[in-house]
Design an enzyme around this catalytic site. Structure first.
Site, PDB file in Angstrom:
ATOM      1  N   TYR A 327      -7.347   1.621  -9.000  1.00  0.00           N
ATOM      2  CA  TYR A 327      -8.701   1.070  -9.102  1.00  0.00           C
ATOM      3  C   TYR A 327      -8.748  -0.046 -10.141  1.00  0.00           C
ATOM      4  O   TYR A 327      -7.897  -0.141 -11.023  1.00  0.00           O
ATOM      5  CB  TYR A 327      -9.722   2.164  -9.434  1.00  0.00           C
ATOM      6  CG  TYR A 327      -9.575   2.740 -10.829  1.00  0.00           C
ATOM      7  CD1 TYR A 327      -8.768   3.855 -11.059  1.00  0.00           C
ATOM      8  CD2 TYR A 327     -10.244   2.172 -11.913  1.00  0.00           C
ATOM      9  CE1 TYR A 327      -8.638   4.392 -12.335  1.00  0.00           C
ATOM     10  CE2 TYR A 327     -10.124   2.707 -13.197  1.00  0.00           C
ATOM     11  CZ  TYR A 327      -9.316   3.811 -13.399  1.00  0.00           C
ATOM     12  OH  TYR A 327      -9.189   4.326 -14.659  1.00  0.00           O
ATOM     13  N   CYS A 328      -9.755  -0.890  -9.996  1.00  0.00           N
ATOM     14  CA  CYS A 328     -10.015  -1.939 -10.988  1.00  0.00           C
ATOM     15  C   CYS A 328     -11.524  -2.205 -10.982  1.00  0.00           C
ATOM     16  O   CYS A 328     -12.286  -1.439 -10.400  1.00  0.00           O
ATOM     17  CB  CYS A 328      -9.217  -3.202 -10.678  1.00  0.00           C
ATOM     18  SG  CYS A 328      -9.648  -3.959  -9.108  1.00  0.00           S
ATOM     19  N   THR A 329     -11.968  -3.288 -11.594  1.00  0.00           N
ATOM     20  CA  THR A 329     -13.400  -3.531 -11.759  1.00  0.00           C
ATOM     21  C   THR A 329     -14.157  -3.678 -10.436  1.00  0.00           C
ATOM     22  O   THR A 329     -15.117  -2.974 -10.184  1.00  0.00           O
ATOM     23  CB  THR A 329     -13.624  -4.814 -12.587  1.00  0.00           C
ATOM     24  OG1 THR A 329     -12.801  -4.735 -13.749  1.00  0.00           O
ATOM     25  CG2 THR A 329     -15.078  -4.960 -12.986  1.00  0.00           C
ATOM     26  N   GLY A 331     -12.288  -4.478  -7.380  1.00  0.00           N
ATOM     27  CA  GLY A 331     -11.365  -4.278  -6.271  1.00  0.00           C
ATOM     28  C   GLY A 331     -10.343  -5.380  -6.073  1.00  0.00           C
ATOM     29  O   GLY A 331      -9.321  -5.175  -5.427  1.00  0.00           O
ATOM     30  N   ILE A 357     -14.722  -0.126  -9.481  1.00  0.00           N
ATOM     31  CA  ILE A 357     -15.575   0.744 -10.292  1.00  0.00           C
ATOM     32  C   ILE A 357     -17.047   0.416 -10.056  1.00  0.00           C
ATOM     33  O   ILE A 357     -17.899   1.301 -10.023  1.00  0.00           O
ATOM     34  CB  ILE A 357     -15.227   0.578 -11.791  1.00  0.00           C
ATOM     35  CG1 ILE A 357     -13.752   0.893 -12.024  1.00  0.00           C
ATOM     36  CG2 ILE A 357     -16.091   1.464 -12.656  1.00  0.00           C
ATOM     37  CD1 ILE A 357     -13.201   0.330 -13.322  1.00  0.00           C
TER      38      ILE A 357
END
Ligand SMILES: [Zn+2]
Ligand SMILES: [Zn+2]
Ligand SMILES: [Zn+2]
Ligand SMILES: [Zn+2]
Length: 466
Positions: A327-329, A331, A357
């Site tokens: 996951y990241c901020t 995508g 997220i």
């Protein structure tokens, strides 16, 4: 700051009033753009100084400030006080911020210099919406939003898209950053609710992008969250340092909707033994995961996303035969990050959180992601739950509001609580604090110090731990 432009200079984005440019003498030697930059640094430092005096015990919506032993209830009063009493400090902060910015520009020349959109005569007017029925007032005033989006798609002529984006954003008075490349587009823009709505419609009606409304992540904000508008053509829409022709986004891992991702994390947390074949991987930078992350994630100690491939290379055994949940901020980093991981052919499966997220928190504000979400604009972080998962660097009490190190030429962020700031702990580490004191005693013409302290020593470019 299209999502995750990863350099801290971006994050700082500083600003000031040309008055204090280390005296008027030096100011005359600055070009108009340097002056603008400096003036921006000053305004930024002023705002940060005022913000640091805010009484954090006060309820939201009823702010007050405490400075020099006085309480200020009105914004205008603390502003007046700071302007009158703390000008030398602001001047110093502004100077530092400006130097810091210059230094970053010198030291880390973007390997991918944006090509400013040329003013070639291309017909972009067809894709500019008619806003004649919308007043300028509606476009510029009132509550606003920050939009975060990306779309991977083949763009034959990114310069035309760039010119169109520039015209579109300017017309709508949007600020922020848009990166265009042959592999797609990535943007973070702020503006009024009306302006951002028109922008989304314009993006969705462009045949090349095929975007849905859900592809835009929104949060409270506005044009004031960015200091300007930057639209450019780059090699990659998120800087990873890998040629898109060599590593395509098409290799990306399987997308999981927030609900599916939530279930996977739940399984990992409730049955840790049976799921030991699963790794929850945060592919953001260390300072982002520090203040907010999924419970039990693996958070690499990387400073920029372009170190992610090295991180993977050095830790391949960690991922061998594992199911990886990334996951990241928003995508975008996962798209090519997961593609890179998959290209190593060691994992059992690679999944990525669709929409990042941002989308997860919309669906599960009190879910498995705890703490704040770091954002690359002047808001620094957005909150969906009240957890504070990080500590003050100096006393260890819970604290998650970043500030820039007070030492000149240092670009590290520090978590130092109000109490510790009061005690003078305003640098990123004791070594840097000492250096800062030495600097303030030395003459202004003293040679520049290199940014070296416990923080930079302690974080090798390629992480050894994991
Ligand atoms: Zn004061
Ligand atoms: Zn503290
Ligand atoms: Zn420092
Ligand atoms: Zn330090």
């Amino acid at each position: 700051m299209a999502e995750d432009d990863t350099s801290l200079s971006e994050f700082m984005d500083l600003d000031l009033d040309s008055r204090t440019c280390n005296g008027v003498k030096q100011e005359r030697q600055l070009s108009a753009s340097q002056r603008r930059c400096y003036s921006l640094c000053r305004r930024k430092s002023f705002a940060a100084f005022v913000a640091s005096k805010r009484d954090s015990r006060q309820e939201e919506g009823n702010p007050s400030w405490c400075c020099c032993g006085q309480i200020f209830k009105e914004h205008s009063d603390i502003h007046k006080h700071v302007a009158r009493t703390h000008d030398p400090e602001i001047q110093q902060l502004a100077q530092d911020a400006y130097q810091c910015l210059l230094k970053q520009l010198e030291e880390e020349p973007e390997t991918q210099q944006p090509n400013e959109c040329e003013t070639e005569p291309v017909d972009i007017s067809a894709w500019i919406p008619d806003t004649s029925r919308i007043s300028e007032e509606q476009l510029q005033k009132g509550p606003g939003k920050v939009l975060l989006y990306y779309q991977y798609c083949q763009l034959k002529d990114p310069h035309v898209i760039c010119a169109w984006q520039k015209a579109l954003c300017e017309k709508l008075h949007l600020t922020g950053k848009v990166r265009v490349a042959t592999e797609g587009i990535n943007g973070t823009v702020g503006g009024s609710n009306m302006a951002t709505d028109v922008y989304i419609d314009a993006m969705r009606s462009h045949p090349l992008f095929k975007m849905e409304k859900e592809d835009f992540k929104t949060s409270d904000g506005g044009a004031e969250c960015f200091k300007d508008l930057r639209v450019g053509v780059y090699k990659e829409i998120v800087p990873m340092g890998m040629d898109p022709d060599v590593l395509s986004y098409r290799l990306a891992g399987v997308h999981l909707e927030p609900e599916e991702f939530h279930k996977e994390v739940e399984a990992l947390l409730t049955k840790p033994d049976e799921n030991s074949d699963t790794i929850l991987l945060d592919c953001r930078n260390f300072y982002e995961s520090k203040i907010g992350q999924f419970t039990q994630c693996l958070a690499p100690s990387i400073r920029k996303f372009s170190y992610f491939p090295d991180y993977v290379d050095q830790n391949l055994d960690l991922f061998r035969d594992k199911k990886v949940l990334m996951y990241c901020t928003g995508g975008i980093r996962c798209e090519r990050g997961s593609a890179y991981l998959r290209s190593k052919d060691v994992c059992k499966e690679v999944f990525q959180l669709k929409g990042g997220i941002h989308k997860y928190l919309e669906r599960f504000p009190e879910g498995f992601y705890r703490g704040k979400l770091f954002v690359f604009d002047e808001r620094y972080a957005i909150a969906s739950n009240k957890d504070v998962i990080s500590d003050c660097r100096y006393c260890g009490s819970p604290w998650d509001r970043y500030q820039l190190c007070s030492t000149r030429f240092c670009c590290q962020l520090v978590l130092s609580c109000p109490g510790c700031r009061q005690d003078g702990h305003t640098a990123c580490c004791p070594a840097c604090q000492t250096k800062g004191q030495a600097q303030s005693q030395a003459s202004p013409s003293a040679p520049h110090h290199k940014e070296e302290c416990e923080c930079t020593d302690g974080r090798p470019r390629i992480p050894q731990d994991a």
